[in-house]
Structure formats: C-alpha cells, structure tokens
Design a protein around this motif. Structure first.
Motif, short mmCIF file in Angstrom:
data_model
loop_
_atom_site.label_atom_id
_atom_site.label_comp_id
_atom_site.label_asym_id
_atom_site.label_seq_id
_atom_site.Cartn_x
_atom_site.Cartn_y
_atom_site.Cartn_z
N ALA A 84 0.83 -1.21 0.00
CA ALA A 84 0.00 0.00 0.00
C ALA A 84 0.86 1.26 0.00
O ALA A 84 0.58 2.22 -0.74
CB ALA A 84 -0.93 -0.01 1.21
N VAL A 85 1.91 1.30 0.80
CA VAL A 85 2.78 2.48 0.85
C VAL A 85 3.51 2.65 -0.48
O VAL A 85 3.65 3.77 -0.99
CB VAL A 85 3.76 2.37 2.03
N ALA A 86 3.96 1.55 -1.07
CA ALA A 86 4.62 1.63 -2.38
C ALA A 86 3.66 2.16 -3.43
O ALA A 86 4.05 2.99 -4.28
CB ALA A 86 5.15 0.25 -2.77
N MET A 87 2.41 1.72 -3.41
CA MET A 87 1.41 2.21 -4.36
C MET A 87 1.12 3.70 -4.13
O MET A 87 0.97 4.47 -5.08
CB MET A 87 0.12 1.40 -4.22
N ALA A 88 1.03 4.11 -2.86
CA ALA A 88 0.73 5.50 -2.55
C ALA A 88 1.83 6.42 -3.07
O ALA A 88 1.55 7.54 -3.54
CB ALA A 88 0.55 5.68 -1.05
N ARG A 89 3.08 5.99 -3.01
CA ARG A 89 4.19 6.82 -3.48
C ARG A 89 4.09 7.10 -4.98
O ARG A 89 4.62 8.10 -5.48
CB ARG A 89 5.52 6.15 -3.16
N GLU A 90 3.40 6.25 -5.71
CA GLU A 90 3.24 6.42 -7.16
C GLU A 90 1.92 7.08 -7.54
O GLU A 90 1.70 7.38 -8.71
CB GLU A 90 3.34 5.05 -7.86
N ALA A 91 1.04 7.29 -6.57
CA ALA A 91 -0.28 7.85 -6.85
C ALA A 91 -0.19 9.36 -7.06
O ALA A 91 0.74 10.01 -6.58
CB ALA A 91 -1.24 7.53 -5.71
N PRO A 92 -1.14 9.95 -7.77
CA PRO A 92 -1.16 11.41 -7.94
C PRO A 92 -1.49 12.11 -6.63
O PRO A 92 -2.18 11.56 -5.77
CB PRO A 92 -2.26 11.63 -8.98
N ILE A 93 -1.00 13.33 -6.48
CA ILE A 93 -1.26 14.11 -5.27
C ILE A 93 -2.68 14.67 -5.32
O ILE A 93 -3.13 15.18 -6.34
CB ILE A 93 -0.24 15.25 -5.13
N ASP A 94 -3.35 14.56 -4.19
CA ASP A 94 -4.69 15.13 -4.02
C ASP A 94 -4.70 15.81 -2.66
O ASP A 94 -4.78 15.15 -1.63
CB ASP A 94 -5.77 14.05 -4.11
N ASP A 95 -4.62 17.13 -2.66
CA ASP A 95 -4.51 17.87 -1.40
C ASP A 95 -5.78 17.83 -0.56
O ASP A 95 -5.78 18.30 0.58
CB ASP A 95 -4.14 19.34 -1.69
N TYR A 96 -6.87 17.29 -1.11
CA TYR A 96 -8.12 17.21 -0.35
C TYR A 96 -8.21 15.95 0.49
O TYR A 96 -9.15 15.81 1.30
CB TYR A 96 -9.31 17.29 -1.31
N LEU A 97 -7.29 15.02 0.33
CA LEU A 97 -7.32 13.77 1.07
C LEU A 97 -6.87 13.99 2.51
O LEU A 97 -6.06 14.88 2.79
CB LEU A 97 -6.42 12.73 0.41
N GLY A 98 -7.37 13.16 3.40
CA GLY A 98 -6.94 13.23 4.79
C GLY A 98 -8.01 12.70 5.73
O GLY A 98 -9.21 12.75 5.42
N LEU A 99 -7.57 12.19 6.86
CA LEU A 99 -8.49 11.70 7.88
C LEU A 99 -9.17 12.86 8.59
O LEU A 99 -8.76 14.02 8.47
CB LEU A 99 -7.74 10.84 8.90
N ALA A 100 -10.20 12.55 9.32
CA ALA A 100 -10.87 13.55 10.15
C ALA A 100 -9.95 14.00 11.27
O ALA A 100 -9.10 13.25 11.75
CB ALA A 100 -12.16 12.97 10.73
N GLU A 101 -10.12 15.25 11.68
CA GLU A 101 -9.42 15.73 12.87
C GLU A 101 -10.04 15.07 14.10
O GLU A 101 -11.25 14.78 14.11
CB GLU A 101 -9.54 17.25 12.98
N PRO A 102 -9.24 14.82 15.14
CA PRO A 102 -9.79 14.14 16.33
C PRO A 102 -11.04 14.80 16.89
O PRO A 102 -11.96 14.12 17.35
CB PRO A 102 -8.62 14.20 17.33
N GLY A 103 -11.11 16.13 16.81
CA GLY A 103 -12.28 16.83 17.34
C GLY A 103 -13.54 16.62 16.52
O GLY A 103 -14.65 16.92 16.98
#
Length: 447
Positions: A84-103
């Motif tokens: 998964a990490v190897a695949m992510a390194r080759e994926a296009p950048i999407d600045d909208y991605l990300g987990l929820a903030e803890p709050g």
C-alpha cells in the motif's frame, strides 16, 4: 475472544504495519461475514449454499497521496502495508485527502440501540421450510403454470473500523430475506413476476405465504401483456419502482458527481427540484433498518438531514474529501468497502407522501401507463436525459385494461421531477421509502 475483539486486533495490526512501512496516516477495516441461502423448486430443495470469511482492508495516506489494498488472509498484513505504501508513493497528489481531525470524531459508537443484529439465527431446515411454504402458496393461485424459484437467506456481518486519528468502533448487522418468482402461460405468451422482502429481524418479516401469494397474483395480472401505443401520456411509477426514480435525484446531489461537474443538478443548490410540499429526508438512526448507522466510514456522527425541503434542494451528500473540494463540511455520509477509499453514500431516505391513494391517481390520470418493472437504462448524468425499458399496465378512462410489456419511456429528469404527484402508499422497511409517483407528460414508445 469475541468477534469484535478479533476484528479490532486485526485493525490494530494493520495500522501498526502501516506506520512501520512509512504511512503518514492510515485507516483499516476488518469484516467477518457469513451467509446461508436456500432455493427450492417443485416442492424440493434445489440448491443450498453457505459462505463465510474474513476480509481486511487498509488505506494509507502519504504526502497527499493514497492507496487502498485488501485481502482475505490475515497473515498477509505486513505485505499489505508494504504494498500500500509503495502504491501511494506512485499515486497522484490530491490535497483534499486526509483523515478527520480528532475533534470531528464521534464518541457515540454503541450501535446496539439501533437493533441491527438478530441473534436468532435460523437453521437451514427452517429456511427451506419457509421457501417451500412460499412456493406452495404461489402455486395455489389459479393461472400459475410454474414457480421459477422460491429463495430464502440469512446473513450476519461484523465490521470494525480503526484509524490513526484515534477512531475505533464497529457494529454487527444481520439480514433475513425471502423471494418468489412465478410464471404464467407458455412459450411466447409466458409472463413472470416476483415478490420479495428483507428485514434485519425475522420477527419483522411477512409470512412466507403472503410473499408467495403476492408473487403469483402479480404474475397472473400480467397475462395477455402487449405493447402500448406511442405518444405522450401520464406515467404512474408504482411504489415497487418509484424509489428508482428518486435515486436519480439522489445520485445527482452526490458530492463526487457535483465535484466532477458530472451532475444535471450541479447548479441547482437552493433551487426547486421537486414540487412544493415535497421533502426528501435522510434518517440514519431508524431502528431495525439495515442501512442505519450511528457513524460513517470516517468516524463522523450521522444525523437526520434534509436533501430537499419543500421542493428546494438543501445540499449535497458529502464525505470529507468531496466536502473539502467543494469548500463545505462533510455531511457524515462516507461509505467504504475493504478495498476502496471512502466515498459519499446515503442511508435511509424518506420522501413525503401525498393525500391521495394509488387508485385515485389511476382514476385521475385518464389514459396512460402504470410502470411496475424496469429494465435497461440510458441516463445522461450531465443533462438528465432519461430513457428506460418498462413494463406494467395500460389505463383507459381511469381503469386498468391490460398488461403492458416491451415499451420505452423517456423524458428529462429535471422536468419530470417537477411534475410529480405522490400517492399515500409508501411501503415500510425500505432504505428508500417512496410512494407511487405520477409524472405528467412523458413519452411512451410502444407499438
């Protein structure tokens, strides 16, 4: 160790492996499912099947890139994380991605009050008996030449979701189902129809005889079906298929389609999309409904919300990423599978009912088509142009005269939805609860 403890242990291992492999953020899902299905025909068992297994999924995020992997072998966790990490390194950048903030995460994760799991698992013998009873009831209806199949099933599913932002929760679901398909006539004059129901709890299911008889009665009503005339007529979408019409609206307000510009409602926020008086409400906390949930696939708290209020579009269906793309907050509608990232999806939807019965609408439509089944579709997601194959019944002078098959109905969804009249016959226990809907002035292509 309980089912939940085993699944939580697997998600723990997945997140630990993802961190070791170099992921900035990660979330993991573990599923354990089992299902039994029984088919009968001619008073005897025709087919029985049991399937069960565990599936695990991992999503990693790395510098604005993401990748998802899944497997059914828990011993493959380290390999999954590395891949998964190897695949992510080759994926296009999407600045909208990300987990929820803890709050943003919900602390209300105990789904037991929604009653999503029936602990009374039926035996294979009980499933077979229910199918045989449905088949026998259908066969007793005069005019039925054969029963194509009567099928029953039961499923159980446990899920645990855990993320590197601290979220960790799960739920269990069960499902009971029964359906019957009946046939009338022979050769080119053969017609078929069906009836089926599904519930979380067996005690909420109709009796098998009710389902079998309904399938047979629907089938017998289709004898002598022929093509309708071609022209512009009112069309009544029976409650069996009316939810499909509303699903096109639901799809058009999905944030993924809106963000891509691939929605015929992309510029309709705050505008009328249904006639005045119509509300379309999402209700994710309905007890004993199979789609209900307290939290979405990103750990956000779900709540009732209006997609449409008094005919006016209120908002899009969003997860975190699509919300960020549209500069809006998530509506806590993220859904996902083990091998896919979150995407927006709805739970239970309820459309306003009307004050008139289905029979009232048939009487008032004068001459037109009642649609009870649909096949094939040509829907332009950008313009809303709509064309579908259909079958049902023809109406003359406000009365049903004969069954109809092999016709095409067409229109534009934006126009069609603004010409709706709703009956008062919305069925219970549906994830999309919609009554019969009359649409004025659609095109019918038949004989």
């Amino acid at each position: 160790m309980s089912d939940f403890q085993r699944l939580q242990s697997l998600t723990d291992q997945l997140l630990t492996a993802a961190r070791r492999a170099g992921a900035d953020q990660a979330d993991a899902v573990a599923l354990n499912a089992a299902a039994v299905s029984v088919d009968v025909r001619g008073g005897r068992l025709e087919h029985a099947e049991r399937a069960e297994g565990v599936e695990i999924g991992l999503r990693v995020l790395l510098g604005g890139r993401q990748a998802c992997v899944s497997a059914s072998d828990p011993s493959a966790i380290e390999e999954m994380a590395t891949r998964a990490v190897a695949m992510a390194r080759e994926a296009p950048i999407d600045d909208y991605l990300g987990l929820a903030e803890p709050g943003q995460l919900t602390a209300d994760t105990d789904s037991t009050r929604l009653e999503l799991f029936d602990t009374s698992e039926p035996t294979p013998e009980a499933l077979q008996d229910a199918a045989l009873r449905a088949e026998a009831a259908a066969q007793e209806v005069q005019g039925i030449s054969q029963i194509e199949t009567a099928s029953t099933g039961y499923s159980q599913r446990w899920m645990w979701l855990q993320a590197s932002n601290g979220f960790s929760a799960g739920y269990a679901r069960s499902g009971h189902s029964l359906s019957t398909v009946a046939i009338t006539g022979e050769g080119t004059g053969m017609e078929r129809d069906w009836a089926g129901e599904g519930r979380v709890h067996l005690s909420d299911m109709p009796a098998p005889e009710v389902i079998g008889r309904l399938a047979a009665e629907r089938t017998v009503a289709r004898r002598g079906a022929r093509k309708p005339p071609t022209g512009a007529f009112p069309i009544l979408y029976d409650e069996r298929v009316a939810s499909g019409l509303i699903s096109h609206l639901v799809g058009a307000v999905n944030g993924s389609a809106v963000a891509r510009g691939a929605s015929w409602l992309r510029d309709a926020m705050g505008e009328a999309v249904l006639p005045p008086g119509f509300d379309l409400i999402e209700m994710p906390h309905l007890r004993r409904y199979g789609s209900s949930r307290l939290f979405d696939a990103e750990g956000l708290a779900t709540a009732d919300r209006a997609l449409v209020r008094d005919g006016v579009l209120q908002g899009w269906t969003l997860d975190l990423a699509t919300g960020r793309k549209l500069d809006m907050a998530s509506t806590a509608n993220a859904s996902r599978g083990a091998g896919s990232p979150p995407s927006p999806g709805t739970t239970n939807l309820v459309l306003s009912q009307g004050t008139h019965t289905r029979d009232d609408l048939i009487r008032d439509m004068g001459r037109g088509l009642i649609v009870t089944s649909m096949l094939g579709a040509s829907i332009n997601a950008t313009t809303g142009d709509y064309s579908r194959g259909a079958g049902g019944f023809w109406v003359e002078n406000g009365e049903i005269t004969h069954a109809v098959n092999e016709c095409t109905i067409a229109g534009n969804l934006r126009d069609m939805l603004m010409r709706l009249t709703a009956a008062n016959d919305a069925p219970e226990w549906r994830s999309t609860c919609v009554p019969s809907l009359l649409v004025e002035g659609m095109t019918v292509a038949g004989a």
